[in-house]
Write a protein that holds these residues in place. Sequence first.
Motif, mmCIF file in Angstrom:
data_model
loop_
_atom_site.group_PDB
_atom_site.id
_atom_site.type_symbol
_atom_site.label_atom_id
_atom_site.label_comp_id
_atom_site.label_asym_id
_atom_site.label_seq_id
_atom_site.Cartn_x
_atom_site.Cartn_y
_atom_site.Cartn_z
ATOM 1 N N THR A 99 -5.918 3.045 -7.408
ATOM 2 C CA THR A 99 -6.570 4.325 -7.674
ATOM 3 C C THR A 99 -5.558 5.342 -8.186
ATOM 4 O OG1 THR A 99 -8.257 3.905 -6.011
ATOM 5 C CG2 THR A 99 -7.900 6.209 -6.616
ATOM 6 N N GLY A 100 -4.363 5.302 -7.614
ATOM 7 C CA GLY A 100 -3.313 6.246 -7.980
ATOM 8 C C GLY A 100 -2.829 6.140 -9.405
ATOM 9 N N ILE A 101 -3.172 5.071 -10.104
ATOM 10 C CA ILE A 101 -2.798 4.982 -11.519
ATOM 11 C C ILE A 101 -3.501 6.072 -12.311
ATOM 12 C CG2 ILE A 101 -2.947 3.554 -13.612
ATOM 13 C CD1 ILE A 101 -2.614 1.096 -11.783
ATOM 14 N N LEU A 102 -4.757 6.333 -11.967
ATOM 15 C CA LEU A 102 -5.551 7.312 -12.715
ATOM 16 C C LEU A 102 -5.774 8.624 -11.971
ATOM 17 C CD1 LEU A 102 -8.249 4.884 -14.171
ATOM 18 C CD2 LEU A 102 -6.181 5.717 -15.285
ATOM 19 N N VAL A 103 -5.784 8.579 -10.663
ATOM 20 C CA VAL A 103 -6.071 9.774 -9.866
ATOM 21 C C VAL A 103 -4.761 10.322 -9.306
ATOM 22 C CG1 VAL A 103 -7.265 10.676 -7.832
ATOM 23 C CG2 VAL A 103 -8.363 8.931 -9.255
ATOM 24 N N LYS A 104 -4.440 11.572 -9.656
ATOM 25 C CA LYS A 104 -3.199 12.200 -9.187
ATOM 26 C C LYS A 104 -3.479 13.377 -8.246
ATOM 27 C CE LYS A 104 -0.775 9.513 -11.768
ATOM 28 N NZ LYS A 104 -0.207 8.347 -11.177
ATOM 29 N N ASP A 105 -4.749 13.636 -7.979
ATOM 30 C CA ASP A 105 -5.136 14.751 -7.127
ATOM 31 C C ASP A 105 -4.734 14.439 -5.681
ATOM 32 O OD1 ASP A 105 -6.566 16.496 -5.388
ATOM 33 O OD2 ASP A 105 -8.107 16.800 -6.926
ATOM 34 N N ARG A 106 -3.735 15.175 -5.193
ATOM 35 C CA ARG A 106 -3.188 14.927 -3.859
ATOM 36 C C ARG A 106 -4.275 15.024 -2.786
ATOM 37 N NH1 ARG A 106 1.535 14.752 -0.931
ATOM 38 N NH2 ARG A 106 2.851 14.832 -2.763
ATOM 39 N N THR A 156 1.979 10.554 -6.867
ATOM 40 C CA THR A 156 1.882 11.902 -7.441
ATOM 41 C C THR A 156 3.071 12.238 -8.343
ATOM 42 O OG1 THR A 156 2.809 12.855 -5.405
ATOM 43 C CG2 THR A 156 0.396 12.821 -5.623
ATOM 44 N N SER A 157 4.182 11.526 -8.182
ATOM 45 C CA SER A 157 5.319 11.770 -9.073
ATOM 46 C C SER A 157 5.290 10.859 -10.306
ATOM 47 C CB SER A 157 6.643 11.582 -8.319
ATOM 48 O OG SER A 157 6.801 10.233 -7.926
ATOM 49 N N ASP A 158 4.352 9.936 -10.358
ATOM 50 C CA ASP A 158 4.226 8.991 -11.483
ATOM 51 C C ASP A 158 3.407 9.641 -12.598
ATOM 52 O OD1 ASP A 158 3.914 6.798 -13.181
ATOM 53 O OD2 ASP A 158 2.540 5.740 -11.849
ATOM 54 N N VAL A 159 4.049 10.516 -13.361
ATOM 55 C CA VAL A 159 3.344 11.277 -14.392
ATOM 56 C C VAL A 159 2.886 10.412 -15.568
ATOM 57 C CG1 VAL A 159 4.427 13.488 -13.815
ATOM 58 C CG2 VAL A 159 5.520 11.977 -15.472
ATOM 59 N N ASN A 160 3.491 9.247 -15.750
ATOM 60 C CA ASN A 160 3.112 8.368 -16.856
ATOM 61 C C ASN A 160 2.007 7.386 -16.492
ATOM 62 O OD1 ASN A 160 5.099 9.481 -18.594
ATOM 63 N ND2 ASN A 160 6.649 8.222 -17.604
ATOM 64 N N GLY A 161 1.586 7.381 -15.226
ATOM 65 C CA GLY A 161 0.509 6.487 -14.803
ATOM 66 C C GLY A 161 0.891 5.013 -14.871
ATOM 67 N N LYS A 162 2.157 4.709 -14.593
ATOM 68 C CA LYS A 162 2.609 3.309 -14.636
ATOM 69 C C LYS A 162 2.030 2.491 -13.507
ATOM 70 C CE LYS A 162 7.051 3.270 -14.545
ATOM 71 N NZ LYS A 162 8.498 3.212 -14.656
#
Length: 193
Positions: free
Chosen positions: A171-178, A96-102
Amino acid sequence: MPRIEEFDREAVLQKAMNVFWEKGYYGTSMQDLVDVTGLNRSSIYNSFGSKLELYQHTLSHYQKEASGVFQKALLRAGDPLEAIRLIFEGSLAEITSDVNGKGCFVMNCKAEMGNRDGDIRKWLLDTQEHHLALFQDLIGDGQEQGIINKDQARKSYAYFVLNAFQGFRMTGILVKDRKVLQEIIENTIKVIT
């Protein structure tokens, strides 16, 4: 007499890792590495070897940093099930803190290089086996304590949890919804309890 490195090795590895992480192995040129590290080509070759060897060093550097999530979970957990949950939740915080989707550097490596280089593949397999063994030990302990069901053998559940964890990272690369990510954690835990 060997030459003494006149630079901060950890700082150089961090900078090189960030470039590989952003561009991938094949998208990163030696000139990119020269530019970001401030070292000339001969210094990079003399200190780290080839571009591939430097990449391997950055993977190990990342793994040392990333192992902190696992270590914190193991130290904080009151039981094996909580340790598994905390491993996922530690990654949730990173995602969730990876705003750049790395994404996860190791997962990115697995996708790009897993079948392209024998040394990288071996490193990835060794890393995966280490995580599998950790999950297997936690699940076995949890089964002995009666907090993880015995519907499956601990090795089967370890593969399931490892697969869920790697899928969670991808999944977390594209999905940031906690909320969505937390539901993945809860569903994973439900299967084994």
